[in-house]
Write a protein that holds these residues in place. Structure first.
Motif, PDB file in Angstrom:
ATOM      1  N   LEU A   1       0.566  -1.405  -0.319  1.00 12.11           N
ATOM      2  CA  LEU A   1      -0.537  -0.300  -0.617  1.00 12.11           C
ATOM      3  C   LEU A   1       1.053   1.582   0.135  1.00 12.11           C
ATOM      4  O   LEU A   1       1.494   1.630   0.782  1.00 12.11           O
ATOM      5  N   ARG A   2       0.947   2.318  -0.628  1.00  9.75           N
ATOM      6  CA  ARG A   2       1.377   3.586  -0.905  1.00  9.75           C
ATOM      7  C   ARG A   2       0.228   4.109  -0.725  1.00  9.75           C
ATOM      8  O   ARG A   2       0.854   5.035   0.589  1.00  9.75           O
ATOM      9  N   GLU A   3      -0.932   4.525  -0.982  1.00 10.60           N
ATOM     10  CA  GLU A   3      -1.801   5.829   0.344  1.00 10.60           C
ATOM     11  C   GLU A   3      -3.109   4.774   0.113  1.00 10.60           C
ATOM     12  O   GLU A   3      -3.256   3.852  -0.680  1.00 10.60           O
ATOM     13  N   VAL A   4      -3.840   4.984   1.303  1.00  9.39           N
ATOM     14  CA  VAL A   4      -4.972   4.467   1.663  1.00  9.39           C
ATOM     15  C   VAL A   4      -6.082   5.373   1.887  1.00  9.39           C
ATOM     16  O   VAL A   4      -5.411   6.387   3.389  1.00  9.39           O
ATOM     17  N   VAL A   5      -6.870   5.918   1.568  1.00  7.94           N
ATOM     18  CA  VAL A   5      -8.199   6.990   1.306  1.00  7.94           C
ATOM     19  C   VAL A   5      -9.373   6.134   2.156  1.00  7.94           C
ATOM     20  O   VAL A   5      -9.812   5.897   1.567  1.00  7.94           O
ATOM     21  N   VAL A   6      -9.236   6.980   3.485  1.00  4.70           N
ATOM     22  CA  VAL A   6     -10.869   6.218   3.856  1.00  4.70           C
ATOM     23  C   VAL A   6     -12.414   7.623   4.141  1.00  4.70           C
ATOM     24  O   VAL A   6     -12.160   8.686   3.691  1.00  4.70           O
ATOM     25  N   ARG A   7     -13.652   7.497   2.930  1.00  5.89           N
ATOM     26  CA  ARG A   7     -14.163   8.323   2.552  1.00  5.89           C
ATOM     27  C   ARG A   7     -15.279   7.947   3.466  1.00  5.89           C
ATOM     28  O   ARG A   7     -16.130   6.973   2.442  1.00  5.89           O
ATOM     29  N   GLU A   8     -15.990   8.089   4.658  1.00  2.00           N
ATOM     30  CA  GLU A   8     -16.805   7.844   5.054  1.00  2.00           C
ATOM     31  C   GLU A   8     -17.987   8.393   4.684  1.00  2.00           C
ATOM     32  O   GLU A   8     -18.221   9.282   4.613  1.00  2.00           O
ATOM     33  N   LYS A   9     -19.143   7.027   4.378  1.00  2.00           N
ATOM     34  CA  LYS A   9     -20.075   8.373   4.176  1.00  2.00           C
ATOM     35  C   LYS A   9     -21.239   8.320   4.939  1.00  2.00           C
ATOM     36  O   LYS A   9     -22.470   8.962   4.757  1.00  2.00           O
ATOM     37  N   TRP A  10     -21.783   7.144   5.963  1.00  2.00           N
ATOM     38  CA  TRP A  10     -22.390   7.263   6.494  1.00  2.00           C
ATOM     39  C   TRP A  10     -21.461   6.313   7.870  1.00  2.00           C
ATOM     40  O   TRP A  10     -21.433   5.547   8.430  1.00  2.00           O
ATOM     41  N   ARG A  11     -23.097   6.865   9.437  1.00  2.00           N
ATOM     42  CA  ARG A  11     -22.670   5.608  10.267  1.00  2.00           C
ATOM     43  C   ARG A  11     -24.190   6.052  10.866  1.00  2.00           C
ATOM     44  O   ARG A  11     -24.726   6.789  10.911  1.00  2.00           O
ATOM     45  N   HIS A  12     -24.330   5.275  11.719  1.00  2.00           N
ATOM     46  CA  HIS A  12     -25.907   4.101  12.336  1.00  2.00           C
ATOM     47  C   HIS A  12     -25.202   3.671  13.907  1.00  2.00           C
ATOM     48  O   HIS A  12     -24.500   3.131  13.863  1.00  2.00           O
ATOM     49  N   SER A  13     -25.851   4.063  14.728  1.00  2.00           N
ATOM     50  CA  SER A  13     -25.799   3.345  15.625  1.00  2.00           C
ATOM     51  C   SER A  13     -27.208   3.750  17.010  1.00  2.00           C
ATOM     52  O   SER A  13     -27.815   4.238  16.960  1.00  2.00           O
ATOM     53  N   PRO A  14     -27.330   1.914  16.452  1.00  2.00           N
ATOM     54  CA  PRO A  14     -28.343   1.328  16.568  1.00  2.00           C
ATOM     55  C   PRO A  14     -29.661   1.842  18.461  1.00  2.00           C
ATOM     56  O   PRO A  14     -28.531   2.201  19.134  1.00  2.00           O
ATOM     57  N   GLU A  15     -30.082   2.286  18.383  1.00  2.00           N
ATOM     58  CA  GLU A  15     -30.552   2.661  19.842  1.00  2.00           C
ATOM     59  C   GLU A  15     -30.330   1.349  20.669  1.00  2.00           C
ATOM     60  O   GLU A  15     -31.207   0.469  20.133  1.00  2.00           O
ATOM     61  N   ARG A  16     -30.603   1.852  21.983  1.00  2.00           N
ATOM     62  CA  ARG A  16     -30.205   0.417  23.329  1.00  2.00           C
ATOM     63  C   ARG A  16     -31.387   0.456  23.289  1.00  2.00           C
ATOM     64  O   ARG A  16     -31.937   1.613  24.149  1.00  2.00           O
ATOM     65  N   GLN A  17     -31.805  -1.024  23.306  1.00  2.00           N
ATOM     66  CA  GLN A  17     -33.674  -0.850  24.265  1.00  2.00           C
ATOM     67  C   GLN A  17     -33.042  -1.110  24.974  1.00  2.00           C
ATOM     68  O   GLN A  17     -31.964  -1.540  25.712  1.00  2.00           O
ATOM     69  N   PRO A  18     -33.925  -0.806  25.878  1.00  2.00           N
ATOM     70  CA  PRO A  18     -33.928  -1.410  27.602  1.00  2.00           C
ATOM     71  C   PRO A  18     -34.020  -2.280  27.585  1.00  2.00           C
ATOM     72  O   PRO A  18     -34.995  -3.115  27.054  1.00  2.00           O
TER      73      PRO A  18
END
Length: 159
Positions: free
Chosen positions: A139-156
């Motif tokens: 690897l000479r170069e790695v570029v991360v392009r995050e497009k989305w993220r989700h943190s599910p709601e924790r159930q009680p």
């Protein structure tokens, strides 16, 4: 194209694919020595779009080791790999550009909610630049392009 050239191209594609898979496994397993070894001496990575840093492989491995302590369970998948071998400037086919999508489910440390589902999932696209070295593709170069993220709601918790 001769059969010899076609076979060499197939072999290169397999080697490139293996390197990308080794990258994912090293990150998921927290194998930072292997991670660093996947990079060429001048290799760099850029995780800024995902809230991280940009730097050489040693700096990035250190940052990942620290930040991934938050997520002892991680299993990111790298899919839809598009490989293009280089013809930039005086390149003789010893570089490759890979564009690939990723999905990365993770669980926070200390999660004891009884669920096996991840606490956090993100996705996006990688841009990899690889170079052929005496040790093989690196690897000479790695570029991360995050497009989305989700943190599910924790159930009680149920009594």
């Amino acid at each position: 194209m001769t059969q010899r050239v076609e076979l060499a191209t197939v072999m290169d594609r397999l080697a490139v694919d293996e390197l990308i898979t080794e990258y994912a496994v090293a990150v998921d397993d927290g194998d930072w020595a292997t991670y660093r070894g996947l990079f060429a001496p001048d290799g760099r990575a850029d995780y800024r779009s995902a809230g991280g840093i940009e730097g050489d492989a040693v700096e990035i491995a250190g940052w990942l080791a620290e930040s991934m302590e938050l997520f002892p369970m991680r299993q990111h998948l790298i899919v839809n790999r598009r490989v293009r071998f280089g013809t930039l400037e005086h390149d003789t086919g010893d570089t490759a550009h890979v564009q690939a999508d990723y999905v990365n489910p993770m669980r926070f440390a200390g999660h004891d909610g009884g669920s096996r589902a991840p606490d956090f999932v993100c996705g996006g696209r990688y841009a990899f630049v690889l170079v052929r070295t005496y040790e093989g593709w690196r690897l000479r170069e790695v570029v991360v392009r995050e497009k989305w993220r989700h943190s599910p709601e924790r159930q009680p918790a149920t009594p």
